[in-house]
Enzyme design. Sequence first.
Site, PDB file in Angstrom:
ATOM      1  N   HIS B  54     -53.875  34.837   0.448  1.00  0.00           N
ATOM      2  CA  HIS B  54     -55.168  34.673  -0.218  1.00  0.00           C
ATOM      3  C   HIS B  54     -55.877  33.471   0.412  1.00  0.00           C
ATOM      4  O   HIS B  54     -55.226  32.570   0.965  1.00  0.00           O
ATOM      5  CB  HIS B  54     -54.968  34.426  -1.720  1.00  0.00           C
ATOM      6  CG  HIS B  54     -54.545  35.649  -2.488  1.00  0.00           C
ATOM      7  ND1 HIS B  54     -54.532  35.705  -3.862  1.00  0.00           N
ATOM      8  CD2 HIS B  54     -54.126  36.872  -2.052  1.00  0.00           C
ATOM      9  CE1 HIS B  54     -54.117  36.911  -4.252  1.00  0.00           C
ATOM     10  NE2 HIS B  54     -53.859  37.626  -3.176  1.00  0.00           N
ATOM     11  N   GLU B  56     -57.192  30.822  -0.813  1.00  0.00           N
ATOM     12  CA  GLU B  56     -56.780  29.493  -1.305  1.00  0.00           C
ATOM     13  C   GLU B  56     -55.448  29.069  -0.692  1.00  0.00           C
ATOM     14  O   GLU B  56     -55.254  27.912  -0.318  1.00  0.00           O
ATOM     15  CB  GLU B  56     -56.613  29.498  -2.833  1.00  0.00           C
ATOM     16  CG  GLU B  56     -57.840  29.902  -3.621  1.00  0.00           C
ATOM     17  CD  GLU B  56     -57.854  31.390  -3.959  1.00  0.00           C
ATOM     18  OE1 GLU B  56     -57.639  32.229  -3.058  1.00  0.00           O
ATOM     19  OE2 GLU B  56     -58.068  31.705  -5.137  1.00  0.00           O
ATOM     20  N   CYS B  84     -56.221  33.541  -8.693  1.00  0.00           N
ATOM     21  CA  CYS B  84     -55.194  34.330  -9.390  1.00  0.00           C
ATOM     22  C   CYS B  84     -54.069  33.369  -9.810  1.00  0.00           C
ATOM     23  O   CYS B  84     -54.056  32.207  -9.406  1.00  0.00           O
ATOM     24  CB  CYS B  84     -54.663  35.417  -8.441  1.00  0.00           C
ATOM     25  SG  CYS B  84     -53.550  34.773  -7.183  1.00  0.00           S
ATOM     26  N   CYS B  87     -52.336  31.552  -6.807  1.00  0.00           N
ATOM     27  CA  CYS B  87     -53.146  30.496  -6.182  1.00  0.00           C
ATOM     28  C   CYS B  87     -53.336  29.317  -7.126  1.00  0.00           C
ATOM     29  O   CYS B  87     -53.298  28.162  -6.692  1.00  0.00           O
ATOM     30  CB  CYS B  87     -54.485  31.070  -5.743  1.00  0.00           C
ATOM     31  SG  CYS B  87     -54.303  32.249  -4.381  1.00  0.00           S
TER      32      CYS B  87
END
Lengths: 157, 157
Positions: B54, B56, B84, B87
């Site tokens: 992801h 992040e 999420c 993260c």
Amino acid sequence: MHDFTSHMPIAIDEAKAAGERGEVPVGAVIVSADGEIIARAGNETRALNDPTAHAEILAIRRACAALGSERLIGCSLWVTLEPCPMCAAAIGFARISRLYFGASDPKSGGVDHGPRIFDASSAHHVPELFNGIAEDQCTVLLRDFFAQKRRASKKGQ
Amino acid sequence: MHDFTSHMPIAIDEAKAAGERGEVPVGAVIVSADGEIIARAGNETRALNDPTAHAEILAIRRACAALGSERLIGCSLWVTLEPCPMCAAAIGFARISRLYFGASDPKSGGVDHGPRIFDASSAHHVPELFNGIAEDQCTVLLRDFFAQKRRASKKGQ
């Protein structure tokens, strides 16, 4: 055919090796549905200067690279410690079918404790969960590591 | 001195670039306390076959590598979508001081929704939280991407 071999000894070996490198002794292994070991890893947060380099995340990344897939459907993940919320969520994203873990982690765990990732109604995928596998061995590893760290830190004062 | 510049435009650029690569359009940027851009990233889960890639997580890993540190104390993370649970937990581990996010994510978010990572009593570090930054722009990016995917998938039927 489901593979009933316990792969926790491999995760424990990875945890021990991590402890010897000065990392928190947690180890993980990912095994295919027919019992093939796809990836194994120990904690490497210090060595890699990477706070995301928990054993589970490294094992997932390595297994996905090995299979050329974002998803590890049918695979099992064995890990010596209850996964934290970050790792539990990653296990969900990877669609791992079965999660076996050893020591319970009331302080930082994210499966049976804290945010209980797989209990959230927003969890997209929930693996079959098996806790307490070789729990004593996994717990002793961590306890000894932190006891030794405390002794070393007292000596250094 | 605290830097009051909005760095969301850079995160939006990263999100757009991710969308153009066929990834879910989410982008992130990490900025030091004095406004220096340390790392930026867009989603790369498909390109890397890595469910943990992801925006992040990639930005955190790159920033930690750039600074040679597991911790990003004093840094801000700007991201176009509510993080999420994976993260959000990683943001806590990295000790990021301030988290700014754009679009809300009722389905998969882990800050204002789902397991609400920073509300758990076991959260070791909670950044200052700022939501709804450039929310409309960030939301439209995602909405357009998924609308286009649905159209493409209908055509393919």
